[in-house]
Design a protein around this motif. Structure first.
Motif, PDB file in Angstrom:
ATOM      1  N   THR A 164     -41.786  -8.530  90.849  1.00 12.94           N
ATOM      2  CA  THR A 164     -41.154  -9.503  91.738  1.00 12.94           C
ATOM      3  C   THR A 164     -39.875 -10.020  91.088  1.00 12.94           C
ATOM      4  O   THR A 164     -39.604  -9.754  89.922  1.00 12.94           O
ATOM      5  CB  THR A 164     -42.084 -10.696  92.027  1.00 12.94           C
ATOM      6  OG1 THR A 164     -42.079 -11.591  90.899  1.00 12.94           O
ATOM      7  CG2 THR A 164     -43.516 -10.246  92.303  1.00 12.94           C
TER       8      THR A 164
ATOM      9  N   LEU B  94     -40.717   1.484  99.318  1.00 11.99           N
ATOM     10  CA  LEU B  94     -40.790   0.163  99.942  1.00 11.99           C
ATOM     11  C   LEU B  94     -42.141  -0.037 100.626  1.00 11.99           C
ATOM     12  O   LEU B  94     -42.801  -1.072 100.447  1.00 11.99           O
ATOM     13  CB  LEU B  94     -39.633   0.041 100.934  1.00 11.99           C
ATOM     14  CG  LEU B  94     -39.467  -1.187 101.816  1.00 11.99           C
ATOM     15  CD1 LEU B  94     -37.984  -1.398 102.096  1.00 11.99           C
ATOM     16  CD2 LEU B  94     -40.200  -1.015 103.136  1.00 11.99           C
TER      17      LEU B  94
ATOM     18  N   LEU C 144     -37.870  -7.234 100.273  1.00 11.38           N
ATOM     19  CA  LEU C 144     -37.795  -6.508  99.008  1.00 11.38           C
ATOM     20  C   LEU C 144     -36.338  -6.284  98.649  1.00 11.38           C
ATOM     21  O   LEU C 144     -35.452  -6.306  99.518  1.00 11.38           O
ATOM     22  CB  LEU C 144     -38.523  -5.164  99.119  1.00 11.38           C
ATOM     23  CG  LEU C 144     -39.976  -5.212  99.607  1.00 11.38           C
ATOM     24  CD1 LEU C 144     -40.500  -3.814  99.843  1.00 11.38           C
ATOM     25  CD2 LEU C 144     -40.862  -5.930  98.603  1.00 11.38           C
TER      26      LEU C 144
ATOM     27  N   VAL D  62     -40.473  -7.422  94.849  1.00 11.58           N
ATOM     28  CA  VAL D  62     -40.742  -8.368  95.928  1.00 11.58           C
ATOM     29  C   VAL D  62     -39.833  -9.576  95.739  1.00 11.58           C
ATOM     30  O   VAL D  62     -39.741 -10.124  94.636  1.00 11.58           O
ATOM     31  CB  VAL D  62     -42.216  -8.809  95.921  1.00 11.58           C
ATOM     32  CG1 VAL D  62     -42.484  -9.771  97.082  1.00 11.58           C
ATOM     33  CG2 VAL D  62     -43.141  -7.597  96.014  1.00 11.58           C
TER      34      VAL D  62
END
Length: 251
Positions: free
Chosen positions: A71, A154, A183, A193
């Motif tokens: 992330t 993705l 994303l 993310v």
């Protein structure tokens, strides 16, 4: 003492403001108390909402990181600020639906509450001016937003997030009906993310409640004028706190 200096406003969305800092590899995100629905046609100020969404998102990012999911998250500072890595956000909203609800039931002959197995993954072009339209494979090719390999990556990452969140929420008595995520690519080309994961972006139902309105613990309380939005978000926070690592304080 903070380890950075706040810079110029880079972007302001419906629920957040994004600021540059004096460090090129650091961006500061302020979560606002604004509530919007129906492409911002409905608006309100809900005191405490920004803090709740910031805290919930931080906890969920911490959980995903502990499970090896990449992330943009780096930590929090104060009640409504999150520090993140800068990313080139792909203008695609990824929506995963585990149970039929909301717009899907208006667009297809599917009864609300119908389990979707496997979960339905849809891609939408993120642009309010066009109403965030659904993207077909042919439209994706025309727009050239991602390569075929990037699209596969993705979708794989989004399904991985869904799996992790399903397990987490199930363990705290919440049903993850559906959610949307964004994303993006870091400077090094890693797909991560981004944005937030909160009751603003997830449909969450209390598994212990059977009433179709009372079980709602997400933004639908605002959309449907049910009231108790901040209280519902607070209930989500209370449960998530018991299952996720505490948010790291960025220093």
């Amino acid at each position: 003492m903070t380890a950075y200096t706040l810079g110029s406003l880079l972007y302001e969305g419906k629920a957040k403001r994004v600021f540059a800092t004096d460090q090129p590899d650091l961006v500061a995100v302020e979560y606002k108390d604004d509530a919007t629905a129906f492409n911002a046609l409905k608006k309100a100020q809900l005191a405490g909402k920004g803090e709740l969404n910031c805290r919930i998102s931080a906890l969920l990012f911490e959980h995903l990181a502990s499970r090896g999911v990449p992330t943009h998250y780096l930590g929090v500072q104060g009640s409504q600020w999150m520090l993140v890595r800068p990313v080139r956000v792909i203008p695609i909203e990824v929506v995963i639906r585990n149970v039929a609800a909301g717009s899907l039931c208006k667009q297809m002959p599917i009864q609300p509450g119908t389990p979707l197995e496997p979960p339905l993954l849809d891609l939408y072009y993120k642009d309010d001016a066009y109403g965030d339209p659904l993207l077909t494979e042919a439209r994706l090719d025309v727009l050239g937003l991602v390569t075929l390999d990037q699209r596969r990556e993705l979708e794989e990452l989004a399904r991985r997030v869904n799996g992790e969140l399903l397990t987490l929420f199930d363990g705290i008595g919440l049903q993850l009906v559906d959610f949307k995520i964004e994303l993006g690519f870091t400077a090094g080309g890693e797909l991560v993310v981004a944005d937030e994961i909160s009751p603003d972006t997830c449909r969450l139902w209390d598994r212990a409640v059977t009433d179709a309105s009372d079980r709602i613990l997400d933004k639908d309380r605002f959309r449907q004028d049910l009231g108790g939005v901040v209280e519902a978000y607070g209930e989500v926070l209370k449960r998530v706190q018991g299952a996720c690592p505490e948010p790291r304080i960025y220093r």
